[in-house]
Design a protein around this motif. Structure first.
Motif, mmCIF file in Angstrom:
data_model
loop_
_atom_site.group_PDB
_atom_site.id
_atom_site.type_symbol
_atom_site.label_atom_id
_atom_site.label_comp_id
_atom_site.label_asym_id
_atom_site.label_seq_id
_atom_site.Cartn_x
_atom_site.Cartn_y
_atom_site.Cartn_z
ATOM 1 N N GLY A 331 0.813 -1.214 0.000
ATOM 2 C CA GLY A 331 0.000 0.000 0.000
ATOM 3 C C GLY A 331 0.843 1.258 0.000
ATOM 4 O O GLY A 331 0.536 2.229 -0.714
ATOM 5 N N GLN A 332 1.920 1.245 0.766
ATOM 6 C CA GLN A 332 2.818 2.400 0.788
ATOM 7 C C GLN A 332 3.477 2.598 -0.573
ATOM 8 O O GLN A 332 3.583 3.727 -1.060
ATOM 9 N N LYS A 333 3.937 1.520 -1.147
ATOM 10 C CA LYS A 333 4.618 1.629 -2.442
ATOM 11 C C LYS A 333 3.680 2.160 -3.523
ATOM 12 O O LYS A 333 4.080 2.972 -4.365
ATOM 13 N N GLU A 334 2.436 1.715 -3.504
ATOM 14 C CA GLU A 334 1.477 2.194 -4.496
ATOM 15 C C GLU A 334 1.231 3.689 -4.331
ATOM 16 O O GLU A 334 1.214 4.450 -5.314
ATOM 17 N N ALA A 335 1.045 4.114 -3.077
ATOM 18 C CA ALA A 335 0.801 5.536 -2.829
ATOM 19 C C ALA A 335 2.033 6.372 -3.176
ATOM 20 O O ALA A 335 1.919 7.478 -3.727
ATOM 21 N N LEU A 336 3.224 5.861 -2.869
ATOM 22 C CA LEU A 336 4.453 6.588 -3.185
ATOM 23 C C LEU A 336 4.663 6.691 -4.691
ATOM 24 O O LEU A 336 5.093 7.731 -5.198
ATOM 25 N N ALA A 337 4.366 5.619 -5.409
ATOM 26 C CA ALA A 337 4.524 5.658 -6.862
ATOM 27 C C ALA A 337 3.624 6.715 -7.476
ATOM 28 O O ALA A 337 4.014 7.414 -8.425
ATOM 29 N N GLY A 338 2.432 6.866 -6.896
ATOM 30 C CA GLY A 338 1.535 7.892 -7.394
ATOM 31 C C GLY A 338 2.043 9.288 -7.127
ATOM 32 O O GLY A 338 1.804 10.217 -7.915
ATOM 33 N N ALA A 339 2.759 9.476 -6.047
ATOM 34 C CA ALA A 339 3.265 10.803 -5.696
ATOM 35 C C ALA A 339 4.596 11.118 -6.362
ATOM 36 O O ALA A 339 4.886 12.271 -6.689
ATOM 37 N N LEU A 340 5.439 10.073 -6.582
ATOM 38 C CA LEU A 340 6.808 10.306 -7.034
ATOM 39 C C LEU A 340 7.059 9.928 -8.482
ATOM 40 O O LEU A 340 8.062 10.350 -9.066
ATOM 41 N N GLY A 341 6.209 9.108 -9.075
ATOM 42 C CA GLY A 341 6.458 8.672 -10.435
ATOM 43 C C GLY A 341 7.344 7.447 -10.479
ATOM 44 O O GLY A 341 7.770 6.915 -9.447
ATOM 45 N N PRO A 342 7.694 6.983 -11.697
ATOM 46 C CA PRO A 342 8.387 5.696 -11.856
ATOM 47 C C PRO A 342 9.901 5.734 -11.665
ATOM 48 O O PRO A 342 10.543 4.688 -11.670
ATOM 49 N N LYS A 343 10.508 6.914 -11.536
ATOM 50 C CA LYS A 343 11.966 7.000 -11.539
ATOM 51 C C LYS A 343 12.605 6.863 -10.153
ATOM 52 O O LYS A 343 13.828 6.814 -10.047
ATOM 53 N N VAL A 344 11.788 6.810 -9.100
ATOM 54 C CA VAL A 344 12.318 6.820 -7.741
ATOM 55 C C VAL A 344 12.283 5.418 -7.153
ATOM 56 O O VAL A 344 11.241 4.751 -7.166
ATOM 57 N N ALA A 345 13.422 4.954 -6.661
ATOM 58 C CA ALA A 345 13.477 3.666 -5.968
ATOM 59 C C ALA A 345 12.789 3.809 -4.619
ATOM 60 O O ALA A 345 13.110 4.713 -3.827
ATOM 61 N N LEU A 346 11.857 2.918 -4.351
ATOM 62 C CA LEU A 346 11.043 3.029 -3.143
ATOM 63 C C LEU A 346 11.624 2.161 -2.039
ATOM 64 O O LEU A 346 11.703 0.929 -2.167
ATOM 65 N N ALA A 347 12.038 2.800 -0.944
ATOM 66 C CA ALA A 347 12.664 2.081 0.170
ATOM 67 C C ALA A 347 12.562 2.949 1.413
ATOM 68 O O ALA A 347 12.183 4.120 1.363
ATOM 69 N N ASN A 348 12.914 2.373 2.528
ATOM 70 C CA ASN A 348 13.002 3.093 3.800
ATOM 71 C C ASN A 348 14.383 2.836 4.380
ATOM 72 O O ASN A 348 14.706 1.679 4.692
ATOM 73 N N PRO A 349 15.252 3.863 4.480
ATOM 74 C CA PRO A 349 15.057 5.292 4.224
ATOM 75 C C PRO A 349 14.792 5.585 2.746
ATOM 76 O O PRO A 349 15.300 4.895 1.862
ATOM 77 N N LEU A 350 14.012 6.648 2.528
ATOM 78 C CA LEU A 350 13.590 7.022 1.184
ATOM 79 C C LEU A 350 14.339 8.258 0.690
ATOM 80 O O LEU A 350 14.385 9.276 1.384
ATOM 81 N N ASP A 351 14.911 8.146 -0.498
ATOM 82 C CA ASP A 351 15.411 9.315 -1.226
ATOM 83 C C ASP A 351 14.325 9.697 -2.231
ATOM 84 O O ASP A 351 14.166 9.031 -3.253
ATOM 85 N N TYR A 352 13.545 10.745 -1.899
ATOM 86 C CA TYR A 352 12.434 11.099 -2.786
ATOM 87 C C TYR A 352 12.868 12.005 -3.938
ATOM 88 O O TYR A 352 12.037 12.475 -4.726
#
Length: 677
Positions: A331-352
């Motif tokens: 759920g977090q990854k889906e919401a983050l992809a919507g906010a950040l687009g496809p170019k950002v690697a999704l992880a914690n810690p996050l580099d947005y």
């Protein structure tokens, strides 16, 4: 004698200042500058005014008994003034003068003069002597003889310090932390740190309490304060310095080396639900977190930054610490992809990244998505540019997005600057007004998070047992010590004493081979080469006895099937209680430094949790396919050692090693110092 309440002293409606020096003039000025609205009465026999305020010629001329008094005269005159204040019915006094017990070596009458001072005070509260006094920024009361950095506040944290200079330094912090009280205790001749800190619990405007401790005034009083603070929901964080007398003098056993003052105070604070830190910056950062958010439910965090370098820095800083970065769920990854687009690697810690930089709605969606998971605290790393040289406008938009995410998630959030200089005080104050924690420095931020999470853990309700005196303590022989252990339920090897090599051989035959041969009368037999293991014949026993550096011997059955060796030790620490040490045992105990300390009394749950936290705990549980040790037998052994200490006049006890097998826990060696039993 029951002391009067500290209410009048700490929250006065009238303040008297006795003396005419620079120190007293400063008290008057600081009270006026702080906006004190009560009566301010300087007292001096010859001066018409002090600090611009009309002076009274004598105490008896005052309109009424003052609530709080700053006594700024010499040490001998201080005693007379305090006696007069007590008779007058004053609410309490700050004694600024030095030359009392702290100067006993330099001034032969220092200790006696302090006792005279305490008698003169009677039941009137007395701070010091040899202290700066206190600042109350809530009510404008400044019984303080120097400059300070406090400003008026409506609520904030309180700091109690045993060092006036450290207290002064803390008032100069520029981290946005609202300081409601800063108090110093000096010699604690009558009123100690515990009573002062306890009195602060009555003020609902105090959100958290910080302590700078050199030595505890009274263990039972400190325990009572800590339990009351927890009951009232007032978190406490302590910076403890110095080493206790117990740590300096106890040296006969491994236990004494492992259970020094730091171990004892750490165990005490954890037992009482007090967070311990090791630096002044960590103290301030922890108090900031507690002031804004209170104790954290745990130490799971999410971190967000627009830089991969910052994401790596916080990950490395937290490595090996008691914090965790929970992985992102679907759920977090889906919401983050919507906010950040496809170019950002999704992880914690996050580099947005900077794709959404300056876009408050997008940043809000990003931060809110990160907060959807199990994290107890959200962190956004942000270093504000120098406001005297740069335009911070775009950076300040991040704050708006964090505030939105905090409101949406309902969870605590912090903005963390990697450098303290990159968190201007004005920005820190603004963050606090929005309910966001301003944290400065990666390492101290992690420390603050660890401390705030510790405060949410349950604490034992059993009262701490204070060590009592032990009359005529003596080191018992190993055989005598083991006999006492056996009386309390601890399993010990079968053994016989022998006065000669030939007798040792006969005793070995009676026990049955293999056996262990030990030279007696030595505290550290292994170090002295006075132990011979796995002897399988009378000849081997005789030869070993002739080679040992001892005139007498102990012959014991050889325990086989050992999977692990532990140390169990207890030393009395007058400052912190009985300190129980559990450690990896054997001859490498001090080298391995795999130990933990607890304060007595403990129960089976405490012991299991402590053993599981040791590195050797993995061996006890069965490491890489090996059989597990009999944990219940180990727990029973620890409880047996505790029983001895709590029922007999023990000055020190150590079992090393406790041999642990799949179905046993046997005390192979014992050191016991105790009085008559």
């Amino acid at each position: 004698m029951t002391m009067r309440s500290l209410e009048r002293l700490l929250r006065p409606a009238s303040i008297a200042v006795i003396g005419g020096g620079t120190w007293c003039e400063n008290v008057v000025r600081e009270c006026r500058k702080a906006g004190f609205v009560g009566a301010l009465w300087p007292v001096h026999p010859n001066r018409p005014e002090i600090g611009g305020c009309p002076a009274w010629s004598a105490l008896d001329d005052l309109p009424s008994a003052p609530d709080a008094v700053f006594v700024g005269v010499n040490r001998h005159a201080t005693v007379d003034v305090v006696g007069a204040l007590n008779r007058l019915g004053a609410g309490g006094a700050v004694c600024f003068a030095s030359g009392f017990r702290e100067a006993s070596r330099e001034l032969g009458d220092g200790a006696d003069l302090q006792e005279t001072l305490v008698r003169a005070a009677g039941d009137m509260p007395l701070l010091g002597p040899n202290c700066y006094g206190f600042l109350n920024a809530l009510d404008g009361a400044a019984l303080w003889p120097d400059q300070h950095g406090l400003t008026p506040v409506s609520r904030g944290v309180a700091i109690v310090s045993q060092s006036s200079n450290i207290a002064l330094n803390l008032t100069m912090q520029a981290r946005g932390l609202p300081l409601a009280y800063v108090l110093t205790v000096g010699n604690q001749a009558q009123t100690g740190l515990s009573a002062i800190a306890g009195a602060l619990l009555d003020d609902d405007r105090v959100t958290a309490i910080g302590l700078h401790i050199e030595g505890l005034d009274d263990l039972s009083a400190f325990e009572a304060f800590a339990r009351e603070a927890r009951c009232r929901g007032k978190p406490v964080v302590a910076l403890k310095v110095g080493r206790s007398e117990a740590a300096r003098t106890a040296a006969i056993s491994h236990t004494a080396a492992l259970a020094g003052s730091a171990a004892g105070s750490d165990a005490l604070f954890e037992r009482l639900g007090i967070a311990r830190v090791n630096s002044l910056p960590a103290l301030l950062e922890t108090l900031k977190l507690l002031h804004v958010s209170g104790p954290l439910a745990g130490a799971d965090i999410v971190s967000m930054s627009c830089s991969g370098g910052e994401a790596s820095l916080i990950a490395d800083t937290a490595h090996g610490r008691r914090v965790a970065f929970p992985p992102l769920d679907a759920g977090q990854k889906e919401a983050l992809a919507g906010a950040l687009g496809p170019k950002v690697a999704l992880a914690n810690p996050l580099d947005y990244h900077t794709y959404i930089w300056g876009d408050v709605p997008a940043m809000s969606r990003c931060f809110s998505a990160m907060m959807q998971g199990p994290a107890n605290l959200g962190i956004v790393i942000l270093d504000i540019p120098r406001m005297d040289r740069c335009d911070p406008g775009a950076w300040l938009k991040v704050i708006d997005a964090v505030e939105c995410a905090r409101t949406t998630s309902g969870k605590p959030m912090a903005i963390l600057s990697t450098l303290p200089e990159a968190m201007p005080e004005t920005v820190a104050a603004d963050l606090m007004s929005r309910g966001i924690v301003p944290l400065c420095g990666l390492d101290t931020a992690i420390t603050a998070i660890e401390a705030a999470a510790l405060l949410s853990k349950p604490v034992s309700s059993a009262h701490i047992r204070s060590p009592g005196p032990v009359d005529a303590p003596r080191l018992r022989s190993e055989q005598e010590a083991k006999a006492i252990l056996g009386e309390h339920g601890l399993k010990i090897p079968a053994s016989h004493a022998a006065a000669s090599p030939q007798e040792a051989a006969r005793m070995a035959q009676e026990l049955g081979f293999p056996v262990v041969l030990k030279g007696t009368g030595l505290a550290h037999k292994s170090e002295a080469g006075a132990v011979a293991l796995n002897l399988n014949s009378a000849f081997e026993v005789t030869a070993a006895a002739l080679a040992l550096p001892a005139p007498a011997f102990l012959v014991e059955e050889m325990v086989t099937g050992t999977l692990a060796e532990l140390l169990i030790g207890i030393v009395p620490d007058p400052a912190h209680g009985y300190v129980l040490t559990l450690a990896a045992g054997g001859v490498l105990t001090e080298l391995l430094q795999d130990s933990c300390s607890l304060i007595l009394p403990v129960d089976a749950t405490d012991i299991r949790r402590a053993l599981a936290g040791l590195k050797i705990g993995r061996v006890l549980a069965g490491y890489r396919g090996s059989a597990p040790c009999d944990l219940e037998a180990i727990v029973a052994a620890v409880l047996a050692v505790q029983d001895i200490v709590l029922t007999a006049p023990v000055a020190e006890i150590e079992i090393n090693p406790l041999l642990c097998g799949a179905d046993f826990a046997v005390a192979a060696d014992a050191l016991l110092i105790m009085g008559e039993y």
